[in-house]
Write an enzyme that holds these catalytic residues in place. Structure first.
Site, mmCIF file in Angstrom:
data_model
loop_
_atom_site.group_PDB
_atom_site.id
_atom_site.type_symbol
_atom_site.label_atom_id
_atom_site.label_comp_id
_atom_site.label_asym_id
_atom_site.label_seq_id
_atom_site.Cartn_x
_atom_site.Cartn_y
_atom_site.Cartn_z
ATOM 1 C CG ASP A 114 -0.362 0.291 2.479
ATOM 2 O OD1 ASP A 114 0.827 -0.040 2.627
ATOM 3 O OD2 ASP A 114 -1.036 0.828 3.360
ATOM 4 C CG ASP A 140 -1.549 1.811 6.777
ATOM 5 O OD1 ASP A 140 -2.343 1.300 5.968
ATOM 6 O OD2 ASP A 140 -1.301 3.027 6.787
ATOM 7 C CG ASP A 192 -4.166 -2.041 3.985
ATOM 8 O OD1 ASP A 192 -4.612 -1.828 2.849
ATOM 9 O OD2 ASP A 192 -3.575 -1.190 4.661
HETATM 10 N N1 LIG Z 1 -10.589 10.994 7.201
HETATM 11 C C1 LIG Z 1 -10.970 11.091 5.942
HETATM 12 N N2 LIG Z 1 -12.117 11.675 5.631
HETATM 13 C C2 LIG Z 1 -12.517 11.750 4.371
HETATM 14 N N3 LIG Z 1 -11.838 11.260 3.342
HETATM 15 C C3 LIG Z 1 -10.677 10.652 3.571
HETATM 16 C C4 LIG Z 1 -10.182 10.535 4.887
HETATM 17 N N4 LIG Z 1 -9.010 9.887 4.825
HETATM 18 C C5 LIG Z 1 -8.791 9.598 3.545
HETATM 19 N N5 LIG Z 1 -9.785 10.058 2.777
HETATM 20 C C6 LIG Z 1 -9.936 9.910 1.327
HETATM 21 O O1 LIG Z 1 -9.909 8.508 1.024
HETATM 22 C C7 LIG Z 1 -8.815 8.182 0.194
HETATM 23 C C8 LIG Z 1 -7.982 7.045 0.752
HETATM 24 O O2 LIG Z 1 -8.724 5.966 1.051
HETATM 25 P P1 LIG Z 1 -8.178 4.659 1.763
HETATM 26 O O3 LIG Z 1 -8.383 4.746 3.208
HETATM 27 O O4 LIG Z 1 -8.781 3.533 1.032
HETATM 28 O O5 LIG Z 1 -6.616 4.652 1.456
HETATM 29 P P2 LIG Z 1 -5.380 4.624 2.431
HETATM 30 O O6 LIG Z 1 -5.380 3.378 3.232
HETATM 31 O O7 LIG Z 1 -5.297 5.890 3.188
HETATM 32 O O8 LIG Z 1 -4.228 4.608 1.382
HETATM 33 P P3 LIG Z 1 -3.248 3.381 1.036
HETATM 34 O O9 LIG Z 1 -4.109 2.289 0.549
HETATM 35 O O10 LIG Z 1 -2.344 3.929 0.020
HETATM 36 O O11 LIG Z 1 -2.540 3.082 2.300
HETATM 37 C C9 LIG Z 1 -7.937 9.394 0.135
HETATM 38 O O12 LIG Z 1 -7.511 9.593 -1.169
HETATM 39 C C10 LIG Z 1 -8.783 10.541 0.601
HETATM 40 O O13 LIG Z 1 -9.289 11.251 -0.503
HETATM 41 CA CA LIG Z 2 -3.177 2.183 4.041
#
Ligand SMILES: Nc1ncnc2c1ncn2[C@@H]1O[C@H](COP(=O)(O)OP(=O)(O)OP(=O)(O)O)[C@@H](O)[C@H]1O
Ligand SMILES: [Ca+2]
Length: 917
Positions: A334, A628, A632
């Protein structure tokens, strides 16, 4: 109500529950509720008991806590709570002492048979030759048994100590509590009854308690009650059990029971859980009693690798993961937190038609928009800002949340925003929806308003209008829409994570039923958040490519952001990028056709990550997954090796993983792969060494005994060679440190044979050489060496024995390199190896020169020593010759020949097939 203001009223006290601590009898120091009662309340999910105590607020008061400000939390307060209600620790199983490991080691069937032999030969020896002369054989065998038992017991004991250390490390979990009105981070072991604890997605519920407040709090109780249906926790169902996990949403909980007084504590006491995990390779090999030292070698190698990996910041939760990681062909990684630092800052924003950069200036915006933004940022959040005693600000929440909060603080006054608004409904963020919303009513009695924030193109897709440069709301027509999509593209091309903030004012007659409205929103702002790439990532990715391991980036982020970061890391070169929604539409066949070109998957949901891992496995790939978040967890669980981040990782992610990367660094993951490979290769080295010794000794004695009726090696000598030298060699070769060359070879994948053709070549060459030389000595030695005198037979046999042992000593060096000519490279990097060779030679010297009676040897003179050591030394030359001939042959004839040499003896041991135990 604050702490100081609380004065217990006599009428409040229910008659049946008064606890007075033995040493503090003043009214002030009393808690007014017994832990037994709280326990019964939570265990029985008894709402009536809870009502009797005055609900959650009542219980908090009786516990001298407050649902708003928490406990006082000074030393004395904590001490008193621990004294009365216990501490949040669990009674551990008593440590198994060294003696019980010794006892276990004696139960080996092979050793029992040997012990019987020792006893018999002692009996026969003593009865025929008397004590003086007849006890040596039996004593010799007994001595060998003792050595093996001790080495095994020491190694097992050390490993158990290591597991304890790991267990301790695993328990270092931190959570947030409110104490003295301040939000604080504490270790779960420091929780006390009365604490007010924050719960958010992915957390472990670390004590028993009751729900205070929260939104969409969903708990996974499967680990505790076996209930697989997730439970919604709210005022009507307020009980939370220690050991469960937060699946979604967030909330506050009042702790009512800790440690052994919780449900979890009770079941721990019954079960006394112990992690006994034998790896598949171990299981397979332990059934294979052919090679005595082998299981020991595997244990030693794994234990050694585990210890070394710990130093390098990788905590191995499952031993088998070491081996499997060595054969990984794919790493699905990720982005956030693994490739990047997870230190996020808003660096660009689009507000009221203008783009702002964070070069010291704060966006200048109209009053109305500023109020809207502040409300959106400080109310529509799962994070928090709190002011310390000296006015310093502390930020809590995910990095994305804190980046926004910091942006909000720079924008304007935050303290007044929160209290003024009244949250009616809240939809927490999750990785499937990728947005979060609240429904609020401002305290000035205004109408209801919905705020949304989330993945920019998703939220923008819900908008019907936007705020323009003049501060007025204009319709989001095609040109405005593409203008804003252009902004998103510009931000994401700079590797920025983009979020869109939007709102909607609801009509005065709106009734808040059902979900928060998310149609026809007004776009207020688009922000671009920078998350710098970790130093060293690019190099680590290159190491993976050189090692034939493919790296895929799976992220929840936007396509452009993902592609841009992947390019910076060297993950995206000339391959494909796919977006979650498109990925979901592909059939398995289409997907498998596309996978070989795939490098990045953006906007992926947890199930997309999971599916990709399954498809890769179906393609016979060995897949490692890093992650993390709770999002995931499914993929981590499915993977051949799951690697969770230790710092940013949620408890759920860590629980699903086989290895925890303590420094969250991608480079560490690559190191783990390197160690994995060295585990595998070290075991191969040992097997090559041991097969040579066993084959040579067996054939030598068997053939000689058949032809002349006299075996040159005695029982004790065989024991020394097969049992003790083997055990020592296991130690020497198991501790060979990994070198960088390991990462220049292709991965083993699922298909590799455990014993390779190179190993067989080396084994055959050595066995052939040793047998030839020893046979010559056996039949013609007397004449060649001109041995005379009555003892010539003993001397000759001793020379055969000594030559044989020195062949093995030098062959131990040969085993260090299977293909390279220089077998001495980096020898002094492994002092254990050097030491063991030293010990082997010393013991051999003592056996031959001084312990003739036990070892059935005759002392040799200097010349005889020189000859035998030289014969041993020649093993090195033979090894070199075999490698050279092989190279020349390969170059001259067939560069791709690979099936000339028999490939399996020990059955095929497909490497990737060692799934988790
Ligand atoms: N607290 C939040 N509130 C609203 N939108 C959010 C928040 N955190 C992340 N996002 C949106 O969601 C998207 C990320 O989603 P997701 O949680 O699936 O990925 P991640 O786990 O943070 O990233 P990765 O998979 O690379 O580790 C971001 O691009 C952002 O636009
Ligand atoms: Ca992540």
């Amino acid at each position: 109500m604050s702490w100081g203001a609380y004065v217990p009223l006599a009428e409040e006290m229910p008659s049946q529950v008064v606890v007075v601590s033995a040493h503090s009898k003043t009214v002030e120091d009393e808690y007014e509720v017994e832990s037994v009662l709280l326990e019964a309340m939570v265990a029985g999910h008894s709402l009536s008991l809870m009502d009797q105590q005055g609900g959650v607020e009542g219980i908090a008061l009786k516990l001298r806590s407050s649902i708003d400000t928490g406990i006082r939390g000074d030393k004395a307060d904590l001490q008193r709570r621990r004294c009365l209600f216990g501490s949040n620790t669990y009674t551990e199983k008593p440590v198994k002492g060294f003696w019980s490991f010794l006892w276990d080691a004696m139960h080996d069937l092979m050793l029992i048979i040997l012990a019987a032999c020792a006893f018999m030969s002692l009996a026969v020896g003593v009865s025929t030759e008397g004590w003086e002369e007849g006890c040596y054989d039996g004593a010799g065998i007994g001595f060998s048994i003792i050595i093996v038992v001790f080495v095994t017991a020491i190694s097992d004991y050390q490993q158990s100590l290591q597991f304890r250390a790991l267990d301790k490390e695993k328990k270092k979990i931190y959570i947030h509590v409110i104490r003295e009105s301040q939000r604080r981070k504490v270790c779960i072991n420091d929780l006390v009854v009365g604490d007010v604890v924050y719960l958010s997605t992915g957390d472990q519920v670390a004590a028993d308690g009751v729900f205070i407040s929260g939104h969409s709090l969903i708990i996974d109780e499967s680990s505790m009650t076996g209930e697989s249906e997730p439970q919604h926790i709210n005022e009507q169902k307020p009980f939370l059990l220690s050991g469960t996990k937060v699946q979604d949403g967030f909330g506050l909980m009042l702790v009512t029971g800790v440690g052994m007084n919780t449900e979890w504590g009770h079941s721990m006491a019954v079960l006394g859980k112990e992690g006994d995990d034998e790896t598949p390779l171990q299981q397979k090999l332990s059934r294979l009693a052919l090679l005595i030292g082998l299981p020991l070698a595997v244990t030693l190698t794994l234990a050694y690798a585990m210890r070394r990996m710990m130093v390098q910041k990788a905590l191995v939760r499952k031993l088998s993961a070491c081996e499997t990681m060595g054969s990984a062909t794919y790493i699905c990684c990720d982005k956030t937190g693994t490739l990047t630092t997870n230190q996020m800052t808003v660096v660009k924003s689009w507000i009221e038609g203008a783009i702002w950069q964070s070069n010291g200036t704060t966006p200048l915006v109209s009053f109305m928009v500023k109020q809207l933004l502040l409300e959106s940022i400080f109310v529509n959040t799962a994070g928090d800002v709190s002011e310390g005693k000296n006015g310093e600000l502390a930020f809590f929440g995910t990095p994305t949340e804190t980046a926004l909060l910091k942006f909000g603080v720079a924008l304007g006054e935050f303290k007044s925003t929160r209290p003024k608004t009244n949250i009616i409904k809240l939809e927490p963020f999750n990785s499937v929806k990728k947005k979060m919303g609240v429904l609020v009513r401002s305290s000035s009695g205004g109408n209801l308003r919905a705020h949304w924030k989330g993945a920019s193109e998703i939220v923008l897709g819900c908008c019907a209008s936007a705020i323009d440069a003049a501060g007025s709301i204009v319709p989001l027509d095609d040109s405005k829409y593409s203008e804003l999509m252009g902004v998103i593209k510009r931000f994401s091309d700079d590797s920025l994570r983009t979020l869109c903030l939007a709102f909607k004012d609801l009509p005065s007659n709106y009734v808040s039923e059902g979900p928060i409205p998310d149609k026809a929103l007004v776009c207020v702002a688009i922000v671009g958040i920078k998350d710098p790439i970790r130093p060293g990532v690019k190099d680590a990715v290159q190491v993976c490519y050189a090692a034939g391991i493919r790296v895929l980036m799976l992220t929840g982020d936007n396509l452009n952001t993902a592609a841009s970061i992947a390019r910076e890391c060297g993950i995206l070169t000339d391959g494909d990028v796919v977006e979650g929604p498109e990925f979901r539409k592909l059939s398995s066949e289409e997907l498998r056709r596309r996978i070989p070109r795939l490098q990045v998957m953006a906007r992926s949901s947890p199930s997309d990550k999971h599916r990709l891992v399954m498809e890769l496995q179906a393609m016979e790939e060995v897949v490692a997954v890093t992650g993390d978040g709770t999002n995931d967890a499914p993929a981590l669980h499915e993977a051949d090796v799951g690697l969770a981040m230790g710092i940013a990782g949620t408890e759920v992610a860590k629980e699903s993983a086989d290895i925890v990367i303590l420094d969250d660094n991608f480079a560490t993951i690559v190191n783990v792969a390197k160690f994995g490979r060295s585990v595998y290769i070290n075991i191969q080295k040992f097997v090559q060494f041991q097969l040579t010794v066993n084959l040579a000794a067996l054939v030598l004695n068997f053939v000689a005994a058949c032809i002349t009726g006299h075996a040159p090696l005695s029982t004790i000598q065989l024991l020394w060679i097969n049992l003790i030298m083997d055990t020592l060699a296991a130690l020497a070769l198991a501790t060979e440190p990994p070198n960088d060359d390991l990462m220049k070879l292709p991965p083993l994948g699922r298909k590799g044979n455990f014993i390779t053709k190179y190993m067989w070549r080396n084994i055959y060459a050595q066995v052939f050489y040793q047998l030839t030389v020893l046979a010559i000595l056996h039949y013609r030695g007397k004449d060649i060496l001109q041995l005379k005198g009555p003892k010539y037979m003993e001397v000759l046999d001793t020379m055969i024995f000594n030559s044989f042992v020195f062949c093995q000593v030098f062959n131990e060096f040969n085993a260090r390199e299977m293909k390279k000519l220089n077998v001495f490279r980096h020898t002094f990097n492994n002092w254990i190896f050097v030491m063991i060779v030293g010990i082997t030679i010393t013991v051999q010297f003592v056996l031959v020169q001084f312990l003739g009676k036990i070892a059935n040897t005759a002392a040799l003179d200097l010349q005889q020593w020189a000859i035998t050591v030289l014969i041993g030394f020649f093993s090195l030359v033979v090894d070199m010759a075999a490698k050279l001939i092989n190279r020349i042959y390969a170059r001259l004839f067939d560069p791709k020949r690979d099936s000339l040499i028999i490939t399996s003896f020990l059955h095929h041991i497909p490497t990737g097939a060692y799934q988790q135990v």
